[in-house]
Design an enzyme around this catalytic site. Structure first.
Site, PDB file in Angstrom:
ATOM      1  N   ARG A  72     -25.153  -6.287  38.134  1.00 23.64           N
ATOM      2  CA  ARG A  72     -23.975  -5.780  38.845  1.00 23.64           C
ATOM      3  C   ARG A  72     -23.328  -4.730  37.955  1.00 23.64           C
ATOM      4  NH1 ARG A  72     -23.859 -11.146  41.385  1.00 23.64           N
ATOM      5  NH2 ARG A  72     -24.027 -10.702  43.605  1.00 23.64           N
ATOM      6  N   ASP A 103     -24.580  -6.219  50.917  1.00 24.75           N
ATOM      7  CA  ASP A 103     -23.699  -5.162  51.435  1.00 24.75           C
ATOM      8  C   ASP A 103     -23.057  -4.322  50.325  1.00 24.75           C
ATOM      9  OD1 ASP A 103     -22.082  -7.250  50.715  1.00 24.75           O
ATOM     10  OD2 ASP A 103     -20.985  -7.348  52.613  1.00 24.75           O
ATOM     11  N   GLY A 104     -22.809  -4.934  49.167  1.00 24.01           N
ATOM     12  CA  GLY A 104     -22.288  -4.149  48.034  1.00 24.01           C
ATOM     13  C   GLY A 104     -23.285  -3.072  47.629  1.00 24.01           C
ATOM     14  N   ASP A 127     -28.235 -15.171  51.849  1.00 24.27           N
ATOM     15  CA  ASP A 127     -27.068 -15.608  52.628  1.00 24.27           C
ATOM     16  C   ASP A 127     -27.114 -15.246  54.119  1.00 24.27           C
ATOM     17  OD1 ASP A 127     -25.858 -16.636  50.322  1.00 24.27           O
ATOM     18  OD2 ASP A 127     -25.057 -14.673  49.779  1.00 24.27           O
ATOM     19  N   GLY A 170     -24.142 -19.175  51.054  1.00 22.89           N
ATOM     20  CA  GLY A 170     -23.898 -18.414  52.271  1.00 22.89           C
ATOM     21  C   GLY A 170     -22.846 -17.328  52.092  1.00 22.89           C
ATOM     22  N   GLU A 187     -25.538 -34.882  60.643  1.00 20.56           N
ATOM     23  CA  GLU A 187     -24.518 -35.435  61.544  1.00 20.56           C
ATOM     24  C   GLU A 187     -23.375 -34.440  61.747  1.00 20.56           C
ATOM     25  OE1 GLU A 187     -26.363 -37.469  59.599  1.00 20.56           O
ATOM     26  OE2 GLU A 187     -27.144 -38.370  61.435  1.00 20.56           O
ATOM     27  N   ARG A 253     -31.700 -19.996  45.332  1.00 23.06           N
ATOM     28  CA  ARG A 253     -32.047 -18.584  45.127  1.00 23.06           C
ATOM     29  C   ARG A 253     -33.458 -18.408  44.600  1.00 23.06           C
ATOM     30  NH1 ARG A 253     -26.864 -15.708  43.836  1.00 23.06           N
ATOM     31  NH2 ARG A 253     -27.921 -14.572  42.197  1.00 23.06           N
TER      32      ARG A 253
END
Ligand code: ADP
Length: 319
Positions: A72, A103-104, A127, A170, A187, A253
């Site tokens: 990053r 999206d980044g 995600d 997510g 459940e 991951r």
């Protein structure tokens, strides 16, 4: 276009290697040279860029993670930093780049396109939080990992009259949770779309115990909704089940990508190269109704997230 670069950025996802391989092989087979840009935009700025051959992307289709590394670099939002990146590319004659990420990473790809380097985004994230595509590369593998884990938890839960609360990833998108809930016969599923009313969930668990006489209960919950360990204690105190929380975390991951993810990555990689060969940039590749398409990144980033009403409705009808 004679030379392209490829990088992986943001959180890694299984299938990124299959995408790297597809882009590299399709490009080389079309007479285009390919350069691997290591550690995402960081390597672009620092010039950590090396040629890729057909052999260097051999034997990676089955490997999780990314051979190019990911990183990053928040400073990439700064145009001065991006100018350095552009000059590193120009120095090597690289005219266009395929960016695999979330999206980044797409925002970075759009910013670079606006500076004259055509970029195509490929959705690489477990995600499934990129609205313009039905599926992202890595989602199917992560889902498979979750289903395997929950199946195992169910075995031990029923032996001990337990309620297993399983937190899945997510990043505010509930897809992993809802798909896993349906696939595992859970459940209860809790996502940002269902909302979380603690008292109501406890009430439903009491019902599963006392009225429906269930031997166990599985609750699949998206990350970033509540502290699942605290919630498990409340389950033990307020219902007949003994509550146990499991945070699956980063195992989701990893792992070898599923055949679906490998094929999706290969189809999307091919599309990215075809777009660059047509001189197109600023777009991202999607799968919609099993067709590989492209969407302007700007449009992709502004699409509202789907509520998954139909899937949630199906889930309720299966309980
Ligand atoms: P993801 O791609 O998985 O969503 P991030 O949001 O961390 O992951 O973004 C990955 C990288 O993309 C960032 O570290 C940064 O280098 C770059 N990036 C993110 N947003 C922008 C932006 N608005 N402009 C330019 N680059 C960006």
């Amino acid at each position: 276009v004679k030379r392209i670069g490829i990088l992986t950025s943001g959180g890694d996802a299984p299938g990124m290697n299959a995408a790297i391989r597809a882009v590299t092989r399709v490009a080389l087979n079309s007479g285009i040279e390919v350069f691997g840009i290591y550690d995402g935009y960081k390597g672009m700025v620092e010039g950590y860029i090396e040629p890729l051959t057909k052999a260097s992307v051999g034997e990676i289709i089955d490997r999780g993670g990314t051979i190019l590394g990911s990183a990053r670099l928040p400073e990439f939002k700064d145009i001065e930093v991006r100018k350095k990146a552009v000059s590193q590319l120009k120095k090597r004659g690289i005219e266009a780049v395929v960016v695999i990420g979330g999206d980044g990473s797409y925002r970075g790809a759009l910013a670079l396109t606006e500076m004259g380097i055509n970029c195509i985004g490929l959705p690489g994230t477990i995600d499934n939080d990129i609205t313009c595509t039905d599926f992202t590369i890595g989602f199917d593998t992560a889902l498979t990992t979750i289903v395997e884990a929950v199946d195992k938890l169910r075995d031990t839960s029923s032996s001990h009259h337990r309620c297993s609360i399983v937190e899945v990833m997510g990043n505010r998108c509930g897809d992993l949770a809802i798909w896993a809930g349906i696939a595992c016969g859970a459940e209860i599923v809790i996502t940002s779309s269902t909302g979380f009313e603690e008292g109501e969930v406890l009430e439903r668990l009491r019902d599963f115990d006392l009225i429906k006489k269930k031997r166990h209960a599985i609750v699949v919950i998206s990350e970033k909704i509540t502290d699942v360990h605290q919630f498990a204690k409340k389950v033990s105190l307020n219902t007949g089940f003994s509550g146990r929380a499991t945070v699956l975390g980063h195992v989701q991951r990893g792992g070898s990508p599923t055949p679906s993810d490998r094929v999706l990555a290969s189809r999307m990689g091919e599309k990215a190269v075809d777009l660059l060969m047509q001189g197109i940039g600023g777009q991202c590749v999607s799968i919609k109704d099993n067709q590989i398409i492209s969407v302007p990144i700007e449009e992709a980033l502004s699409m509202p997230r789907e509520s998954r009403k139909r899937l949630l409705n199906l889930f309720e009808r299966l309980v």
